[in-house]
Motif scaffolding. Structure first.
Motif, mmCIF file in Angstrom:
data_model
loop_
_atom_site.group_PDB
_atom_site.id
_atom_site.type_symbol
_atom_site.label_atom_id
_atom_site.label_comp_id
_atom_site.label_asym_id
_atom_site.label_seq_id
_atom_site.Cartn_x
_atom_site.Cartn_y
_atom_site.Cartn_z
ATOM 1 N N ARG A 60 1.074 -1.235 -0.008
ATOM 2 C CA ARG A 60 -0.039 -0.275 -0.226
ATOM 3 C C ARG A 60 1.249 1.253 0.023
ATOM 4 N NH1 ARG A 60 -4.477 -0.221 4.792
ATOM 5 N NH2 ARG A 60 -4.313 -2.674 5.040
ATOM 6 N N LEU A 61 1.681 1.326 0.590
ATOM 7 C CA LEU A 61 2.388 2.779 1.165
ATOM 8 C C LEU A 61 3.822 2.771 -0.105
ATOM 9 C CD1 LEU A 61 2.757 1.897 4.792
ATOM 10 C CD2 LEU A 61 1.545 3.954 3.508
ATOM 11 N N THR A 62 4.435 1.949 -0.529
ATOM 12 C CA THR A 62 5.267 1.815 -1.551
ATOM 13 C C THR A 62 4.787 2.128 -3.219
ATOM 14 O OG1 THR A 62 5.386 -0.476 -1.718
ATOM 15 C CG2 THR A 62 6.452 1.074 -0.416
ATOM 16 N N GLY A 63 3.434 1.121 -3.268
ATOM 17 C CA GLY A 63 3.034 1.018 -4.012
ATOM 18 C C GLY A 63 3.612 -0.932 -5.193
ATOM 19 N N LEU A 64 4.269 -1.358 -4.687
ATOM 20 C CA LEU A 64 5.260 -2.329 -5.673
ATOM 21 C C LEU A 64 3.962 -3.507 -5.449
ATOM 22 C CD1 LEU A 64 8.611 -2.087 -3.284
ATOM 23 C CD2 LEU A 64 8.027 -1.334 -5.600
#
Length: 181
Positions: A60-64
C-alpha cells in the motif's frame, strides 16, 4: 527497480526518452524512489509489523506488486533489529485509520498533479478517529516532507493521540505527529 546499475541506467534512459525528460533527473528520481521504499520497509519492520500484515502495508505504501514487495522485505529483514514487543490490536487499528486518510489524501494530490502544482493543499485530517472528515490547509512542500516518513501524519490541533504518537511539529491550523510504536 533493476538490480544492477547498468540495468537501472538503461531503464532511466528509456523512461527519459519516453517522457522527453532529462536522463540525469530521471535517474535521480528513480534512485530517490528506491531509497524511500527501503525507508518505508525499515520503519514498518522496526514498528513491529510482520508477515502478511507487513506485506500488505508495504504494498500500500510503496505501490510495489507482491513479488518485488516480498523481495524488498526479505532483503531488509536481514538487517532488522528484533522488535521488543508485538504491535497491539488497538495500535494497529489506530494506524489503519490514519493510513486510510493518508491514502485518500495521496489519491487527491495525485489527481491535482495533472496541471501545475498548487502551493497550498486542502487535506483530510489523518487522525485516529475513523469518523473525522475535517480538512486542513498546508503547503505542498510541507506535505511532501511529511510523506518522506511513513510514521508521520498530519492532524488538526486537538486530534493527537498521545498514547500512540508524539507531536513532531505544530503549525497554525495543523500538527505533525509520529507514531511512537
Amino acid at each position: 527497480m533493476a538490480s544492477n546499475r547498468a540495468d537501472g541506467d538503461d531503464h532511466a534512459a528509456w523512461l527519459a526518452a519516453a517522457t522527453d525528460s532529462d536522463p540525469t533527473e530521471v535517474a535521480a528520481e528513480l534512485d530517490e524512489g528506491e531509497r524511500r521504499r527501503t525507508f518505508v520497509v525499515d520503519e514498518l519492520i522496526e514498528a513491529g509489523y510482520r508477515d502478511g500484515e507487513l506485506l500488505e502495508l508495504v504494498a500500500r505504501l510503496t505501490g510495489l506488486d507482491d513479488p518485488p514487495a516480498r523481495a524488498l522485505i526479505a532483503a531488509r529483514e536481514r538487517f532488522a533489529v528484533p522488535a521488543s514487543a508485538p504491535v497491539s490490536l488497538r495500535d494497529q487499528r489506530l494506524t489503519e485509520n490514519e493510513m486510510l486518510f493518508r491514502r485518500a489524501n495521496d489519491a487527491s494530490i495525485q489527481r491535482t498533479r495533472t496541471g501545475s502544482l498548487p502551493t497550498e493543499l486542502d487535506v483530510v485530517c489523518e487522525c485516529t478517529d475513523r469518523d473525522c472528515r475535517q480538512t486542513l490547509t498546508m503547503s505542498m512542500a510541507e506535505y511532501e516532507w511529511l510523506r518522506q516518513n511513513p510514521r508521520r501524519f498530519v492532524v488538526l490541533p486537538g486530534h493527537e493521540a498521545p498514547a500512540v504518537e508524539r507531536v513532531v511539529e505544530r503549525f497554525d491550523g495543523y500538527v505533525i505527529v509520529e507514531h511512537s510504536n
